[in-house]
Structure formats: C-alpha cells, structure tokens
Design a protein around this motif. Structure first.
Motif, PDB file in Angstrom:
ATOM      1  N   PRO A  40       0.818  -1.225   0.000  1.00 26.98           N
ATOM      2  CA  PRO A  40       0.000   0.000   0.000  1.00 26.98           C
ATOM      3  C   PRO A  40       0.849   1.271   0.000  1.00 26.98           C
ATOM      4  O   PRO A  40       0.565   2.215  -0.746  1.00 26.98           O
ATOM      5  CB  PRO A  40      -0.820  -0.115   1.289  1.00 26.98           C
ATOM      6  N   TYR A  41       1.899   1.301   0.796  1.00 26.66           N
ATOM      7  CA  TYR A  41       2.777   2.472   0.864  1.00 26.66           C
ATOM      8  C   TYR A  41       3.455   2.725  -0.482  1.00 26.66           C
ATOM      9  O   TYR A  41       3.450   3.846  -1.001  1.00 26.66           O
ATOM     10  CB  TYR A  41       3.819   2.277   1.964  1.00 26.66           C
ATOM     11  N   VAL A  42       4.015   1.682  -1.071  1.00 25.83           N
ATOM     12  CA  VAL A  42       4.694   1.818  -2.362  1.00 25.83           C
ATOM     13  C   VAL A  42       3.690   2.220  -3.445  1.00 25.83           C
ATOM     14  O   VAL A  42       3.968   3.106  -4.264  1.00 25.83           O
ATOM     15  CB  VAL A  42       5.436   0.514  -2.736  1.00 25.83           C
ATOM     16  N   GLY A  43       2.515   1.615  -3.426  1.00 27.02           N
ATOM     17  CA  GLY A  43       1.490   1.931  -4.421  1.00 27.02           C
ATOM     18  C   GLY A  43       1.055   3.385  -4.370  1.00 27.02           C
ATOM     19  O   GLY A  43       0.921   4.051  -5.400  1.00 27.02           O
ATOM     20  N   VAL A  44       0.845   3.897  -3.182  1.00 29.02           N
ATOM     21  CA  VAL A  44       0.430   5.297  -3.048  1.00 29.02           C
ATOM     22  C   VAL A  44       1.567   6.229  -3.434  1.00 29.02           C
ATOM     23  O   VAL A  44       1.345   7.263  -4.075  1.00 29.02           O
ATOM     24  CB  VAL A  44      -0.072   5.580  -1.620  1.00 29.02           C
ATOM     25  N   THR A  45       2.795   5.875  -3.090  1.00 30.87           N
ATOM     26  CA  THR A  45       3.939   6.698  -3.472  1.00 30.87           C
ATOM     27  C   THR A  45       4.031   6.786  -4.991  1.00 30.87           C
ATOM     28  O   THR A  45       4.200   7.881  -5.547  1.00 30.87           O
ATOM     29  CB  THR A  45       5.238   6.119  -2.889  1.00 30.87           C
ATOM     30  N   VAL A  46       3.893   5.672  -5.658  1.00 30.67           N
ATOM     31  CA  VAL A  46       3.936   5.650  -7.125  1.00 30.67           C
ATOM     32  C   VAL A  46       2.765   6.439  -7.696  1.00 30.67           C
ATOM     33  O   VAL A  46       2.928   7.255  -8.610  1.00 30.67           O
ATOM     34  CB  VAL A  46       3.941   4.195  -7.647  1.00 30.67           C
ATOM     35  N   TRP A  47       1.581   6.227  -7.147  1.00 30.60           N
ATOM     36  CA  TRP A  47       0.376   6.904  -7.624  1.00 30.60           C
ATOM     37  C   TRP A  47       0.532   8.420  -7.514  1.00 30.60           C
ATOM     38  O   TRP A  47       0.163   9.162  -8.418  1.00 30.60           O
ATOM     39  CB  TRP A  47      -0.830   6.424  -6.834  1.00 30.60           C
ATOM     40  N   ARG A  48       1.094   8.889  -6.405  1.00 24.59           N
ATOM     41  CA  ARG A  48       1.283  10.327  -6.205  1.00 24.59           C
ATOM     42  C   ARG A  48       2.250  10.908  -7.246  1.00 24.59           C
ATOM     43  O   ARG A  48       2.014  11.992  -7.767  1.00 24.59           O
ATOM     44  CB  ARG A  48       1.807  10.602  -4.805  1.00 24.59           C
ATOM     45  N   VAL A  49       3.322  10.202  -7.526  1.00 21.16           N
ATOM     46  CA  VAL A  49       4.293  10.707  -8.501  1.00 21.16           C
ATOM     47  C   VAL A  49       3.682  10.726  -9.899  1.00 21.16           C
ATOM     48  O   VAL A  49       3.889  11.675 -10.662  1.00 21.16           O
ATOM     49  CB  VAL A  49       5.590   9.866  -8.491  1.00 21.16           C
ATOM     50  N   LEU A  50       2.920   9.719 -10.224  1.00 18.12           N
ATOM     51  CA  LEU A  50       2.305   9.645 -11.552  1.00 18.12           C
ATOM     52  C   LEU A  50       1.101  10.575 -11.676  1.00 18.12           C
ATOM     53  O   LEU A  50       0.507  10.676 -12.740  1.00 18.12           O
ATOM     54  CB  LEU A  50       1.895   8.209 -11.877  1.00 18.12           C
TER      55      LEU A  50
END
Length: 184
Positions: free
Chosen positions: A27-37
């Motif tokens: 979840p943490y990695v997914g949200v981090t990626v989502w925010r950058v994209l």
C-alpha cells in the motif's frame, strides 16, 4: 525492531521475508507511485511499477542498511521508478483539431491535485490498519475477506472499520475537516 529483522532476513535472501515486505509495504509503495504519476496511471502501469520496486528490493537486498529501515529505501526507489515511467511515456499528439480538445485548465488540474492530496491525508489520518484496509478495498479492489485475513481481522470487524472510516472521512473532508487537520 521488527523491520530491522526483516531487512536482515532479506539480506540472507529469505523468500518469506520478501513476501512479508510485499504484504506490509505494497500500500505504501502503491500510493507513493500513484502520487508521482499524478493519479493518471492505469492500474496495470501502477502494478508494474510497484512490482519493479519489489524486484529491485530482491536484487539489492544485500545493499540494504538494517539500521535505516526498509520504508525510506522503498519510498526512494518507488519515486525513482515512477519518475522513470513518466519519462518513458510518449507525448500524445493530436490527430485532428477535434482530438486536440483541451483538457482541464491549469487551475482545474491544480484543484484536482489538491483534492487528491486532501483525500490522501484524510485516509492516512485514519491510522492503521484502517489506512491499509481502505487502500486495498477501495483503490486496489481486493476482496474484503482477503484483506481482513491479511490484517488479522474478522470479516464483521473489517466491515465495521470501513463504515466508521467512511463516516470519519466524510467529517474530515466536509463538516469539520479544517479543525481536525490542526488537531492531528
């Protein structure tokens, strides 16, 4: 302490440690990626970048520093992989005047980003395990029974947490949001 042991097990190439890291940090990695994209990536793109992050974790496990922990390393790699994905995207060219219809104005795009950021902060304010529960259920579309089992919750408890969480999000985002942000 648990994270330090997890890093040490990863350094010893433990597959169960990798599985634990994936379960714990997706979840943490997914949200981090989502925010950058910028929230513009398809689910497939998001999943691919998240998978790349955990592949990097496995390939570079011997280089990890157990004292620094895993979360900062994963966050940095997730941001870098997402930026790489953005750079690799070809700029779409309009095929005709009709295809060149303008998207949202800069003001609208900024407002959308602000709303997404506010929603993310509100979901984070729920605390664990509710943040993970919300992300996996509403964003990743995981089955509630699977999420409840992974979090050590019974299904009725998971349903109740989702219900209470929705009410708290509504309060945070509408009725008393400003006051609640300052209270933490």
């Amino acid at each position: 302490m648990e994270e330090k042991k997890l890093v040490e097990r990863l350094q010893k190439r433990s597959r169960s440690a990798l599985e634990r890291a994936i379960d714990r940090y997706t979840p943490y990695v997914g949200v981090t990626v989502w925010r950058v994209l910028g929230g513009t990536a398809s689910r497939e793109d998001l999943e691919e970048v998240v998978s790349d992050v955990f592949l990097s974790l496995w390939l570079h496990a011997g280089e990890l520093d157990a004292d620094q922990g895993l979360r900062p390393w994963l966050g940095t790699v997730a941001r870098n992989r997402a930026i790489d994905r953005l750079r690799a995207r070809p700029a779409p060219l309009p095929l005709s005047e009709a295809d060149a219809a303008p998207g949202p104005s800069p003001e609208e795009a900024a407002c959308d980003r602000d709303q997404a950021e506010q929603l993310w902060r509100a979901v984070e304010a729920l605390g664990e395990p509710d943040t993970t529960l919300f992300l996996r259920y509403y964003y990743y579309g995981d089955k509630l029974g699977d999420i409840a089992a992974a979090l050590g919750l019974k299904l009725p408890a998971a349903r109740a947490r989702l219900s209470r969480g929705r009410k708290k999000l509504k309060l945070l985002l509408t009725e008393g949001g400003d006051a609640l942000w300052t209270q933490g």
